[in-house]
Write an enzyme that holds these catalytic residues in place. Structure first.
Site, PDB file in Angstrom:
ATOM      1  N   CYS A   1       5.707   0.114  -6.910  1.00 61.78           N
ATOM      2  CA  CYS A   1       4.271   0.266  -7.181  1.00 61.78           C
ATOM      3  C   CYS A   1       3.921   1.721  -7.519  1.00 61.78           C
ATOM      4  O   CYS A   1       4.755   2.441  -8.103  1.00 61.78           O
ATOM      5  CB  CYS A   1       3.413  -0.258  -6.042  1.00 61.78           C
ATOM      6  SG  CYS A   1       1.696  -0.543  -6.548  1.00 61.78           S
TER       7      CYS A   1
ATOM      8  N   ASN B   1       1.922  -3.329   2.217  1.00 68.51           N
ATOM      9  CA  ASN B   1       1.955  -2.585   0.948  1.00 68.51           C
ATOM     10  C   ASN B   1       2.076  -3.598  -0.190  1.00 68.51           C
ATOM     11  O   ASN B   1       2.149  -4.812   0.040  1.00 68.51           O
ATOM     12  CB  ASN B   1       3.125  -1.588   0.954  1.00 68.51           C
ATOM     13  CG  ASN B   1       3.036  -0.577  -0.174  1.00 68.51           C
ATOM     14  OD1 ASN B   1       1.986   0.029  -0.408  1.00 68.51           O
ATOM     15  ND2 ASN B   1       4.129  -0.389  -0.904  1.00 68.51           N
ATOM     16  N   LYS B   2       2.114  -3.091  -1.404  1.00 68.73           N
ATOM     17  CA  LYS B   2       2.129  -3.929  -2.604  1.00 68.73           C
ATOM     18  C   LYS B   2       3.125  -5.077  -2.501  1.00 68.73           C
ATOM     19  O   LYS B   2       4.237  -4.899  -2.000  1.00 68.73           O
ATOM     20  CB  LYS B   2       2.468  -3.035  -3.806  1.00 68.73           C
ATOM     21  CG  LYS B   2       2.447  -3.699  -5.151  1.00 68.73           C
ATOM     22  CD  LYS B   2       1.146  -4.380  -5.470  1.00 68.73           C
ATOM     23  CE  LYS B   2      -0.047  -3.463  -5.335  1.00 68.73           C
ATOM     24  NZ  LYS B   2      -1.339  -4.161  -5.376  1.00 68.73           N
TER      25      LYS B   2
ATOM     26  N   ARG C   1     -12.313  -4.657  -1.513  1.00 72.71           N
ATOM     27  CA  ARG C   1     -10.897  -5.022  -1.362  1.00 72.71           C
ATOM     28  C   ARG C   1     -10.615  -5.100   0.142  1.00 72.71           C
ATOM     29  O   ARG C   1     -10.890  -4.152   0.872  1.00 72.71           O
ATOM     30  CB  ARG C   1      -9.984  -3.989  -2.056  1.00 72.71           C
ATOM     31  CG  ARG C   1     -10.211  -3.946  -3.570  1.00 72.71           C
ATOM     32  CD  ARG C   1      -9.068  -3.268  -4.288  1.00 72.71           C
ATOM     33  NE  ARG C   1      -7.867  -4.080  -4.304  1.00 72.71           N
ATOM     34  CZ  ARG C   1      -6.665  -3.611  -4.679  1.00 72.71           C
ATOM     35  NH1 ARG C   1      -6.534  -2.357  -5.026  1.00 72.71           N
ATOM     36  NH2 ARG C   1      -5.617  -4.400  -4.688  1.00 72.71           N
TER      37      ARG C   1
ATOM     38  N   ALA D   1      -4.597   3.061  -2.252  1.00 74.15           N
ATOM     39  CA  ALA D   1      -5.305   3.053  -0.971  1.00 74.15           C
ATOM     40  C   ALA D   1      -6.074   4.356  -0.703  1.00 74.15           C
ATOM     41  O   ALA D   1      -7.202   4.333  -0.204  1.00 74.15           O
ATOM     42  CB  ALA D   1      -4.317   2.768   0.149  1.00 74.15           C
ATOM     43  N   GLY D   2      -5.459   5.485  -1.022  1.00 77.08           N
ATOM     44  CA  GLY D   2      -6.118   6.770  -0.796  1.00 77.08           C
ATOM     45  C   GLY D   2      -7.264   6.976  -1.772  1.00 77.08           C
ATOM     46  O   GLY D   2      -8.361   7.416  -1.389  1.00 77.08           O
TER      47      GLY D   2
ATOM     48  N   ASP E   1      -0.672   0.568   2.281  1.00 75.28           N
ATOM     49  CA  ASP E   1      -2.118   0.327   2.252  1.00 75.28           C
ATOM     50  C   ASP E   1      -2.672   0.286   3.660  1.00 75.28           C
ATOM     51  O   ASP E   1      -3.786   0.734   3.918  1.00 75.28           O
ATOM     52  CB  ASP E   1      -2.434  -0.972   1.511  1.00 75.28           C
ATOM     53  CG  ASP E   1      -2.152  -0.815   0.030  1.00 75.28           C
ATOM     54  OD1 ASP E   1      -0.973  -0.921  -0.370  1.00 75.28           O
ATOM     55  OD2 ASP E   1      -3.107  -0.538  -0.720  1.00 75.28           O
TER      56      ASP E   1
ATOM     57  N   LYS F   1      -4.653   5.416   7.188  1.00 71.35           N
ATOM     58  CA  LYS F   1      -4.172   4.084   6.784  1.00 71.35           C
ATOM     59  C   LYS F   1      -3.673   3.296   8.003  1.00 71.35           C
ATOM     60  O   LYS F   1      -3.195   2.178   7.877  1.00 71.35           O
ATOM     61  CB  LYS F   1      -3.062   4.227   5.743  1.00 71.35           C
ATOM     62  CG  LYS F   1      -3.586   4.770   4.423  1.00 71.35           C
ATOM     63  CD  LYS F   1      -2.487   5.039   3.443  1.00 71.35           C
ATOM     64  CE  LYS F   1      -3.069   5.638   2.171  1.00 71.35           C
ATOM     65  NZ  LYS F   1      -2.021   6.201   1.309  1.00 71.35           N
TER      66      LYS F   1
HETATM   67  P1  RI2 Z   1      -1.588   5.728  -2.227  1.00 70.34           P
HETATM   68  C1  RI2 Z   1      -1.633   0.642  -3.748  1.00 70.34           C
HETATM   69  O1  RI2 Z   1      -2.399  -0.514  -3.764  1.00 70.34           O
HETATM   70  C2  RI2 Z   1      -0.153   0.355  -3.629  1.00 70.34           C
HETATM   71  O2  RI2 Z   1       0.133  -0.757  -2.790  1.00 70.34           O
HETATM   72  C3  RI2 Z   1       0.335   1.655  -3.052  1.00 70.34           C
HETATM   73  O3  RI2 Z   1       1.616   1.574  -2.501  1.00 70.34           O
HETATM   74  C4  RI2 Z   1      -0.745   1.913  -2.013  1.00 70.34           C
HETATM   75  O4  RI2 Z   1      -1.968   1.490  -2.640  1.00 70.34           O
HETATM   76  C5  RI2 Z   1      -0.855   3.311  -1.490  1.00 70.34           C
HETATM   77  O5  RI2 Z   1      -1.241   4.191  -2.524  1.00 70.34           O
HETATM   78  P2  RI2 Z   1      -3.195  -1.029  -5.107  1.00 70.34           P
HETATM   79  O6  RI2 Z   1      -4.538  -0.357  -5.068  1.00 70.34           O
HETATM   80  O7  RI2 Z   1      -2.746   5.777  -1.287  1.00 70.34           O
HETATM   81  O8  RI2 Z   1      -2.393  -0.700  -6.318  1.00 70.34           O
HETATM   82  O9  RI2 Z   1      -0.353   6.371  -1.635  1.00 70.34           O
HETATM   83  O10 RI2 Z   1      -3.337  -2.523  -4.903  1.00 70.34           O
HETATM   84  O11 RI2 Z   1      -1.934   6.277  -3.597  1.00 70.34           O
END
Ligand code: RI2
Length: 318
Positions: free
Chosen positions: A141, A220-221, A76, A35-36, A210, A246
């Site tokens: 995840c 979240n995932k 997305r 997400a970040g 997310d 978020k």
């Molecule tokens: P950070 C990811 O989504 C996962 O669900 C993870 O927990 C969330 O983003 C947050 O990630 P995906 O892109 O921002 O794998 O903490 O579908 O890195």
């Protein structure tokens, strides 16, 4: 080689569009994910695009920017970090001339990336205080924010070990396991269905998000809600690590978070069921109710999930 002005314009147009398209396609294919990270990649692409759009008219320039934004935003649908980041940049577009506008976009994009990375560091520092020497942690995840917390606790000399779920279907847990092992954190990879089997050994669950909805629901995932439910049953606290971008303002206005459903081929090759009436579904996120979450660690501090609305209001007023 002589190049005409028209050809040069076409070349510039192709280049600028391709920056947006290239990034958008990488986000869609999850070559850029998290997400970040998708938020930072999107605003960085928008900045590059803004600097190269070949347009002198401010109105047309702004329209081109909006189009680029839309292409990136539509990649997305679930992680609100993506639209929050792009909206932040667009809110800061200022100036009378195209040059001034270009500069304002670049500055806002840089500010977002910088403050986003700072937020992850702040969350690592704050969240790691919740980890106790000897803790067994479970994570699901691959979350930069959650991993930051775990690695910081390890670097602070706490003797911890981690269960990382595989995270079907795309196995983001492999990345988590590699990153943790690379940082020297003892890590055990488990299949998603082994969460309840191992939960009895776990002291704390540390995960990312997310989207945080105004009612404290964490998106979240896929599988996160099962992990949280099992943790709740075993009286294991669940710590969610989420930067404030978020948090979803739209949910405070009544919007329901859209759960992305991806191609079934990510789960299994549909050809192996050829001729049979079998549906395969691949939702990639789920919603965890706030009652299964102990705390959310943000860069502003640790809050109860029930305080999500307060954070949204605070950000609006800022
Ligand atoms: P950070 C990811 O989504 C996962 O669900 C993870 O927990 C969330 O983003 C947050 O990630 P995906 O892109 O921002 O794998 O903490 O579908 O890195």
């Amino acid at each position: 080689m002589h190049i005409t002005e028209k050809a040069l314009c076409q070349l510039i147009l192709f280049y600028t569009v391709s920056i947006i398209d290239e990034t958008a396609s990488k986000i869609e294919k999850m070559e850029i994910r998290g997400a970040g990270r998708i938020a930072r990649a999107a605003v960085s692409a928008l900045k590059e695009y803004a600097l190269t759009i070949d347009e002198d008219d401010p109105e047309r320039y702004l329209n081109a920017l909006k189009e680029g934004c839309l292409r990136l935003k539509n990649t997305r649908p679930t992680a609100v970090s993506l639209s929050n980041a792009l909206s932040y940049v667009m809110r800061h577009v200022s100036g009378e001339s195209v040059d001034e506008m270009r500069e304002s976009v670049a500055k806002a994009a840089d500010n977002f990336v910088e403050s986003s990375l700072r937020a992850v560091d702040q969350i690592s520092a704050i969240g790691s205080r919740r980890i106790v020497d000897g803790d067994v942690i479970m994570t699901h995840c691959n979350s930069t924010a959650a991993i930051g917390v775990i690695i910081k606790a390890h670097r602070d000399g706490k003797h911890i070990r981690v269960y990382a779920t595989e995270t079907r279907p795309r196995h983001q847990g492999y990345i988590t396991a590699r990153t943790l092992a690379g940082a020297g954190v003892p890590v055990t990879l488990i299949v998603d269905s082994a969460v309840r089997f191992f939960m009895q050994e776990v002291d704390i669950v540390v995960i990312g998000a997310d989207t945080v909805a105004s009612n404290g629901v964490i998106i979240n995932k896929i599988g996160t809600s099962q992990v949280a439910l099992i943790a709740h049953e075993a009286r294991v606290p669940v710590l969610v690590c989420a930067e404030t971008y978020k948090f979803s303002r739209e949910t405070a206005m009544g919007r329901i978070v859209e759960i992305e459903e991806r191609d079934p081929s990510e789960i299994v090759n549909p050809a192996i069921f050829e001729g049979l009436d079998i549906k395969i579904r691949n939702p990639v996120f789920d919603a965890t109710p706030p009652k299964y979450i102990d705390s959310i660690v943000t860069e502003l501090g640790v809050i109860s999930p029930f305080a999500a609305y307060e954070i949204i209001k605070k950000l609006e007023e800022a």
